[in-house]
Every structure is written in C-alpha cells, then in structure tokens.
Design an enzyme around this catalytic site. Structure first.
Site, PDB file in Angstrom:
ATOM      1  N   SER A 143     -11.916 -13.191  -4.933  1.00  0.00           N
ATOM      2  CA  SER A 143     -11.215 -14.397  -5.471  1.00  0.00           C
ATOM      3  C   SER A 143     -11.803 -15.057  -6.548  1.00  0.00           C
ATOM      4  O   SER A 143     -13.049 -15.237  -6.552  1.00  0.00           O
ATOM      5  CB  SER A 143     -10.997 -15.209  -4.245  1.00  0.00           C
ATOM      6  OG  SER A 143     -10.252 -16.347  -4.587  1.00  0.00           O
ATOM      7  N   TYR A 156     -13.968 -20.321   2.573  1.00  0.00           N
ATOM      8  CA  TYR A 156     -13.308 -19.324   1.732  1.00  0.00           C
ATOM      9  C   TYR A 156     -14.201 -19.126   0.415  1.00  0.00           C
ATOM     10  O   TYR A 156     -14.439 -17.921   0.547  1.00  0.00           O
ATOM     11  CB  TYR A 156     -11.924 -19.648   1.568  1.00  0.00           C
ATOM     12  CG  TYR A 156     -11.138 -18.652   0.962  1.00  0.00           C
ATOM     13  CD1 TYR A 156     -10.683 -17.553   1.548  1.00  0.00           C
ATOM     14  CD2 TYR A 156     -11.145 -18.624  -0.603  1.00  0.00           C
ATOM     15  CE1 TYR A 156      -9.981 -16.578   0.681  1.00  0.00           C
ATOM     16  CE2 TYR A 156     -10.392 -17.431  -1.054  1.00  0.00           C
ATOM     17  CZ  TYR A 156      -9.881 -16.654  -0.573  1.00  0.00           C
ATOM     18  OH  TYR A 156      -9.078 -15.606  -1.248  1.00  0.00           O
TER      19      TYR A 156
END
Length: 160
Positions: A143, A156
């Site tokens: 990501s 995250y």
C-alpha cells in the site's frame, strides 16, 4: 498466454485489488483459487469468473496457520499444481484510529496477524507447491500507506 492453465492462489481475492487481479488472471486463462474470510463475496466473484476459467474458493483467515497449509493442498488436489501466490489480504474492516492511544492492543495485533504474519504463513505454506513446479512466483501487494504513511491508519501503515 503465459498464464494459460497455470494455477494462481489469491488472498483477499473477493474484493478490491484481489478481485481485480482475479479478473486479470481469469482473462489470461489461469485456474484460480480465491481466498478471503467472506464466503458470500467469494461465491459472487467466483460465479462471475467461472464463465472464463475454473475457480475454486477457500473461505479462510490468513492468520490461521492450518488453513494456510490446507489451501495449497486443495489447490494441488483440484488443479494438480500451484504456480503463483498473490498475497493481497488486508485489514480494511479493522478500526485503526488516528490516535495511537485509542487503538487497542488486540486490534493492533489483528492488523499485524493479517498483513505481516498472514503473508509470511501463506508464503511459507506455498513453498512446497511452488517448488514442485520447478518455478513459481509470489506477488506481495502493499500500500502507498507503507511508503508515505497515513496518520489516520497508524498500525495499517506500519504493517504495510
């Protein structure tokens, strides 16, 4: 096509980037084993893709060590081989508040269990099946949050 009759296992294969990857591999003629926690979404994407290729689903959590091994046994049983693993599972459903003090240790561990430990476990479980083909590939999705960080998703971002 280089993926014709190859077998691809995709974690997080029911939605988002995983579903997009499944569609691309299906267009290329690959056999698919789609993995995700949600059986309904897996069934929906599998139904869509069965018009193009063979698809098996495996509802599971990548944090479950035994399930990680089981999915490769199923893939080899169904298709005779595994050629590609796409580690794409993520933790989009887990709350990851902006304030680190508001994030519970349990939620932090869960995010790491999926994003880090799950990737490790799937990769480790895939090794014998991939080695049996004489060649194979592992694709780990990440990501932009892992590069640029996201203040609103501390755990995250750190896990990616």
């Amino acid at each position: 096509m280089i993926f014709k009759d190859k077998t691809v296992v995709i974690t997080g294969g029911s939605d988002g980037c995983g579903a997009a990857a499944a569609r691309m591999f299906a267009d290329a003629g690959a056999n698919l084993v789609l993995v995700a926690r949600g059986k309904r979404k897996l069934e929906a994407i599998a139904e869509e893709l069965r018009e193009k290729t063979q698809v098996e689903i495996f509802p599971m959590d990548v944090a479950d060590t035994d399930a990680c091994s089981d999915v490769f046994r199923k893939a080899e049983f169904e298709f005779g081989r595994v050629d590609v693993l796409v580690n794409n599972a993520g933790t989009t459903k887990i709350a990851d508040p902006k304030d680190l003090h508001a994030l519970s240790a349990e939620d932090f561990r869960r995010i790491y269990d999926v994003n880090v430990i799950g990737t490790y476990q799937m990769t480790r479980a895939a090794r014998p099946a991939l080695a049996a083909t004489g060649r194979g590939a592992i694709v780990n999705t990440s990501s932009i949050a892992g590069v640029a960080g996201m203040g609103s998703s501390i755990a995250y971002a750190a896990s990616k």
